[in-house]
Scaffold this motif. Structure first.
Motif, short mmCIF file in Angstrom:
data_model
loop_
_atom_site.label_atom_id
_atom_site.label_comp_id
_atom_site.label_asym_id
_atom_site.label_seq_id
_atom_site.Cartn_x
_atom_site.Cartn_y
_atom_site.Cartn_z
N ALA A 375 0.81 -1.23 0.00
CA ALA A 375 0.00 0.00 0.00
C ALA A 375 0.84 1.27 0.00
N PHE A 376 2.01 1.22 -0.65
CA PHE A 376 2.76 2.46 -0.84
C PHE A 376 2.09 3.26 -1.96
N PRO A 377 1.93 4.57 -1.78
CA PRO A 377 1.35 5.36 -2.86
C PRO A 377 2.25 5.34 -4.07
N SER A 379 -0.22 3.21 -5.07
CA SER A 379 -1.00 1.98 -5.17
C SER A 379 -2.45 2.22 -4.78
N PHE A 382 -3.30 1.86 -1.17
CA PHE A 382 -3.08 2.98 -0.26
C PHE A 382 -4.38 3.72 0.00
#
Length: 473
Positions: A375-377, A379, A382
């Motif tokens: 969920a790293f932006p 994504s 996120f």
């Protein structure tokens, strides 16, 4: 029109049975994937290019299942092209490869039927069909571990299906004089249901179908099945099969909402959701098999879906976004694990290092898949996890919010530790000469691009699909 994607795989299997042409195996899988995708796009855009094949009393495309259908189509299309490259060097005999094609077609047919079904009983039958088809796919390599995984899968899921059947019987008891299992009738008459029997029914169906969905504590088949099945099959199991089971749980949960018994159902979903996160957090750090690691990641994400459904409102919208993001990214993750297996001929994490120096494209796909699933932006996950956290805070569930974030952090650390350790380090000289074909890269690139693009910009037509799918929950 949707009947076309239910009839085609049966006809394709008959043709394969009588012709026995090896070239037709991949041809029919790819053709079915393209047809499935075209019909799904047409359904979501309300384009009826075959007006003489409209919805029937048993199958229809509606607000919620359109989303599940298009996700299945996208994952299956990626699977079909990746599978072509992955299986081209397989040394299995023609008969086994033909059986593999049969079961892939029947597996997708069963998932499609369960998604489009308008009747709870018929959905149950198709869910059982997914077990029968995918058991052979898990067993395909015929190793000691794959046979064990297939038997465990059949045994545990058969118990789950039996529990769900008891739940359906209890639902008929709750419905009184209503002699119908069509969702439309169940929704319309839900207020007349007996609350006690309805709650009992939900418990049995949640635990029974939760087995297929991979929710803890009934998840035991999932790590073995994902680890031992061919990597393309693992992508279908994680990114498509689990969604089909989730849709059945949503429809039964919707009955409890209309009946005014949803508080009990939401508590049950929260318990199983957090338990799934806890199980993933405990096991993912100590795993030495990267496909099992991805399997526990799937258990984690199914738990997040259950939590989003339990929260309702923005939580449900977040669950629908999370379902799409997880399906796209996890399919790419499992396919990339297939590349690693081809390069290193091992599933052991401690046997693998220096992916970036051995095959830079596979290394980047492995890292980007991790960033997406973590969920790293930018994504899409996120946004979905941010909305779930926001829903916790707005509703005043601060302790649950803190627990949610702590468990996600533990899982993030465990997964990241393994992925980074595998990606960097010394290059193994004995495997550096291996080359992979282009079809083992392009599907993952497109899947990840879609997941990150939706995190950056979501067209109105797609946001409307999410809203329509979450309406009323």
């Amino acid at each position: 029109m949707i009947n076309l994607i239910l009839i085609f795989p049966l006809l394709a299997c008959l043709i394969l049975l009588f012709t026995k042409k090896k070239i037709l195996n991949n041809f029919f899988i790819i053709l079915y994937a393209i047809l499935h995708f075209a019909v799904s796009i047409a359904v979501n855009l309300n384009i009826d290019f075959l007006p003489f094949w409209e919805n029937t009393v048993f199958f229809e495309a509606n607000g919620i299942n359109k989303l599940f259908l298009i996700v299945l189509s996208v994952v299956f299309l990626a699977f079909a092209f990746y599978n072509r490259g992955y299986m081209k060097d397989d040394i299995s005999n023609e008969r086994r490869l033909r059986h593999y094609a049969y079961m892939v077609l029947f597996f997708v047919f069963s998932m499609t039927g369960s998604i489009l079904s308008t009747n709870l009983g018929i959905t149950w039958v198709f869910i059982e069909g997914t077990t029968l088809a995918s058991a052979y796919l898990i067993y395909f390599h015929k190793t000691k571990h794959s046979i064990e995984a297939a038997w465990k899968y059949v045994f545990i899921c058969s118990i789950g299906i039996a529990l769900a059947f008891v739940g359906i019987i209890l639902l008929t008891a709750a419905s009184g004089s209503l002699e119908s299992l069509y969702y439309k009738d169940l929704f319309e008459h839900a207020k007349e249901f007996n609350p006690f029997w309805l709650k009992m029914s939900f418990v049995f169906i949640l635990f029974g179908i939760g087995t297929k969905m991979g929710l803890a504590p009934v998840h035991f088949w999932l790590p073995d099945a994902h680890a031992e099945s061919p990597s393309p099959v693992s992508s279908l199991l994680s990114a498509a099969l689990l969604n089909s089971a989730f849709l059945m749980i949503i429809n039964v949960f919707r009955i409890t909402v209309y009946a005014g018994c949803d508080f009990f159902a939401r508590i049950m979903l929260l318990i199983m959701g957090f338990l799934s996160l806890f199980v993933a957090a405990v096991f993912i750090y100590h795993i030495n098999n990267y496909k099992r690691m991805l399997a526990y990641s799937s258990i984690e994400n199914m738990g997040i879906l259950a939590i989003g459904l339990a929260l309702g409102g923005f939580g449900m919208i977040a669950a629908m976004m999370h379902l799409v993001g997880h399906s796209l990214i996890k399919a790419a993750f499992f396919m990339t694990s297939g590349n690693i297996l081809k390069l290193y001929e091992s599933k052991k994490i401690n046997h693998i290092e220096g992916i970036m120096s051995v095959d830079k494209a596979t290394g980047w796909l492995w890292i980007l898949s991790f960033l997406g699933i973590a969920a790293f932006p930018p994504s899409l996950l996120f946004i979905s996890e941010f909305l779930i956290v926001k829903t916790f805070i707005v509703n005043g569930y601060y302790i649950l919010c803190a627990l949610f974030l702590i468990l996600l952090t533990i899982i993030l650390y465990g997964t990241g530790h393994n992925v980074i350790g595998m990606s960097f380090g010394k290059r193994s000289e004995i495997i550096g000469h291996k080359k992979l074909c282009l079809s083992l890269y392009i599907p993952q690139i497109l899947l990840l691009a879609a997941a990150f693009w939706l995190g950056l910009y979501m067209p109105e037509c797609i946001s409307n699909i999410f809203l329509e799918a979450s309406m009323g929950l």
